[in-house]
Write a protein that holds these residues in place. Sequence first.
Motif, short mmCIF file in Angstrom:
data_model
loop_
_atom_site.label_atom_id
_atom_site.label_comp_id
_atom_site.label_asym_id
_atom_site.label_seq_id
_atom_site.Cartn_x
_atom_site.Cartn_y
_atom_site.Cartn_z
N TYR A 139 -15.05 10.04 -34.83
CA TYR A 139 -14.92 11.49 -34.91
C TYR A 139 -14.01 12.01 -33.80
N ARG A 140 -14.20 11.50 -32.58
CA ARG A 140 -13.35 11.93 -31.47
C ARG A 140 -11.92 11.44 -31.67
N GLN A 141 -11.78 10.25 -32.21
CA GLN A 141 -10.44 9.76 -32.46
C GLN A 141 -9.72 10.64 -33.49
N LEU A 142 -10.43 11.05 -34.54
CA LEU A 142 -9.83 11.95 -35.52
C LEU A 142 -9.45 13.28 -34.90
N TRP A 143 -10.34 13.79 -34.05
CA TRP A 143 -10.03 15.05 -33.36
C TRP A 143 -8.82 14.88 -32.47
N LEU A 144 -8.76 13.78 -31.73
CA LEU A 144 -7.63 13.53 -30.85
C LEU A 144 -6.33 13.43 -31.65
N ALA A 145 -6.41 12.72 -32.80
CA ALA A 145 -5.22 12.60 -33.64
C ALA A 145 -4.77 13.95 -34.15
N ILE A 146 -5.72 14.80 -34.56
CA ILE A 146 -5.37 16.13 -35.05
C ILE A 146 -4.75 16.97 -33.94
N VAL A 147 -5.35 16.94 -32.74
CA VAL A 147 -4.83 17.73 -31.63
C VAL A 147 -3.44 17.27 -31.23
N VAL A 148 -3.26 15.95 -31.10
CA VAL A 148 -1.94 15.42 -30.72
C VAL A 148 -0.91 15.76 -31.78
N SER A 149 -1.28 15.61 -33.06
CA SER A 149 -0.35 15.93 -34.14
C SER A 149 0.04 17.40 -34.12
N MET A 150 -0.96 18.25 -33.90
CA MET A 150 -0.66 19.68 -33.86
C MET A 150 0.21 20.02 -32.66
N GLY A 209 -6.73 24.31 -35.91
CA GLY A 209 -7.90 23.64 -35.33
C GLY A 209 -9.17 23.99 -36.07
N PHE A 210 -9.29 25.27 -36.45
CA PHE A 210 -10.48 25.70 -37.20
C PHE A 210 -10.53 25.00 -38.56
N LEU A 211 -9.39 24.97 -39.25
CA LEU A 211 -9.36 24.28 -40.54
C LEU A 211 -9.62 22.79 -40.38
N GLY A 212 -9.05 22.19 -39.31
CA GLY A 212 -9.31 20.77 -39.06
C GLY A 212 -10.77 20.51 -38.77
N SER A 213 -11.41 21.44 -38.02
CA SER A 213 -12.83 21.29 -37.75
C SER A 213 -13.65 21.35 -39.03
N MET A 214 -13.24 22.26 -39.95
CA MET A 214 -13.96 22.34 -41.22
C MET A 214 -13.81 21.05 -42.02
N VAL A 215 -12.57 20.52 -42.03
CA VAL A 215 -12.35 19.28 -42.77
C VAL A 215 -13.14 18.14 -42.16
N LEU A 216 -13.11 18.03 -40.82
CA LEU A 216 -13.86 16.96 -40.17
C LEU A 216 -15.36 17.14 -40.37
N GLY A 217 -15.79 18.42 -40.40
CA GLY A 217 -17.21 18.66 -40.65
C GLY A 217 -17.63 18.17 -42.04
N ARG A 218 -16.75 18.39 -43.02
CA ARG A 218 -17.06 17.92 -44.37
C ARG A 218 -17.08 16.39 -44.43
N ILE A 219 -16.26 15.76 -43.58
CA ILE A 219 -16.25 14.30 -43.54
C ILE A 219 -17.41 13.78 -42.70
#
Length: 645
Positions: free
Chosen positions: A4-15, A162-172
């Motif tokens: 989960y943290r890795q996905l968040w890190l990937a999303i943040v770095v990508s953004m 980030g909000f949309l990414g959080s929603m997507v990660l929450g669904r996952i």
Amino acid sequence: MSMYRQLWLAIVVSMLLALGGGLLASMLSARSYLGSQLSIKNTDNATALALSLSQGTPDAVTVDLVVASLFDSGHYELIRVTDPSGKLISERVGDAKDLDAPAWFAHLLPITATPGQAQISSGWKQFGTVTLVSHSRFAYGALWKTAYEMVLALSLAGVVGGFLGSMVLGRIRGPLRTVIEQAKAITQRRFVTVELPKVPELKQLAVAMNATVGRLKAMFEEEASRLELVRKEANFDPLTGLANRSHFMARLRQAIDAEDSVGGTLMMVRLADLIGINRRLGRASTDDFLKVMGRTIHAVSATSSNGVAARLNGADFAVLLPAEKAGYAVGVQLLQDMALAAAPFVDGAVTAWIGVGRFAAGADVGSLLSQVDLALADAEAGGTDGVREAQADAADEMPRTVDQWSTMIKRALEHQWVRLISFPVVNAQGALSHRECPLRLMFDEKGEWLPAGRFLPVAERLKLTPALDLVAVALGLQELKSAPDLPGLAINLSASSLEDATFQPRLMALIAAQKELAPRLWLEMAEGGALKHLEAFKVLCRALNAAGCRTGLEHFGHHFSQIGQLHDLGLDYLKVDSSFVRGVESNTGNAAFLKGLCSIAHNIGLLVLAEGVTSSAELDVLLALGFDGATGPGVRILPITPSSH
């Protein structure tokens, strides 16, 4: 690092990369545009100045005045006029440090523009050359404003992303966590299926996991069904389905000798002229007659959760009922039901005789059987259907009203006339596993300590078991605190306490107050009561497990067909009822059943302990069958031999 943290890190770095790249590209583009516009302006202004000077008769003084006037407008960094040989005619140079943007910004994104040049003519002759550079502060100001607005816009886009990414990660994350919990449950030998998530990859994983759980559960239930057949073959009469003689005698001894024994009623039933019925109707009809009688007798025992009906031999049956049943009245009603059911077979002849006898905890089995058998013989001697009751021993009775019992139990609790007694439970190596500690009450300062079987049935009717259980747990925690070397202490909880909504919170608060003792506290409940209140018991088990306590079932085995319901309770151990343990060294059927029970229990992570072991021979056989420990008069604690150095 978690996925989960890795996905968040990937999303943040990508953004950050995307937004930073977009910002950089925009700034470079804007800088290039401003530079080109500034160059065009320089050329246009230089051309306009040269044309203006060329329309008159230019001289050095006029040129200097025009240059000075134009420079004073503040829009130019440099205006220079030279003659054709390169000699300076007029020049004005401004301060380039006066910018409408921070110096670091101008240094980071310098705007370069080509100076504007044009020829000044005097008639047909070239007068000179004008070189003009417009002031760049306005360009830097425009670039700085663009950068500021871009950063705000991109920051807002980052927050929304980030909000949309959080929603997507929450669904996952939810379905992923569910699948992880299911995998953990499998490692803990619990069979849990989950709803299929909408994420395609996780859906495929969940389908595979559910299929695995289904196969494991099917294998488990198949093995449990096979062992249930073994149990019935070993302990029940194949024709009538009632308990056989050996199992009934074991249940009778348990009802008399158990710590929580409350006494009971024994009825012996003898069918009249079974040989004559067989000769007259034939074997098949006689078997039908025995089945009908078996069902009629079983109906009497089924009125109580602890009732047992058995076929002792060809024509003899027996029924074991709890102490609160009025034995003689039940016997009369049973005889009437049997006569009605037997009418098509006996043709108006005598149907059966019944002997009834009451017994108290600790009674002598031989004497009880002899007294009931005499009562049965007396009924048979009458020549007609009859019921006879054996003479009761008045010394075994405690004739008190319910109100008196209530007063005495409450008084005992108020004055703390309570204590725990201790019985050792040893493991397979002969060392102490823990101690069983049932509760005792005393009704006056010099009275006798009464076992649970004497007061517990009345306490259940009076809804006093929660108070008794809490007192027992409190005493157990005190014992654990005063004996830090004690590996464990077991307290039996009453199933009726689960009906009190305040019981569990009070129990958990009591344990939480001394949470360091919880890992050594074993809490158990009788199999029948736990299954009767299964949902409440499941909630209690999970709370106790979270607190660090060990949980288990005692008197286990009579409802073995329901073992599939135990895998999700989080139990730690089972204590097998003594009626299966008694005489196991000579009962191959029970031995096979117990061996399979140990195998299944171990496969779902449970310890298996034996109750009521009476001899070394029983203990040795039980350990060979896979039991993890035992309790009873036949167990022995081996001394710990110091290791040699």
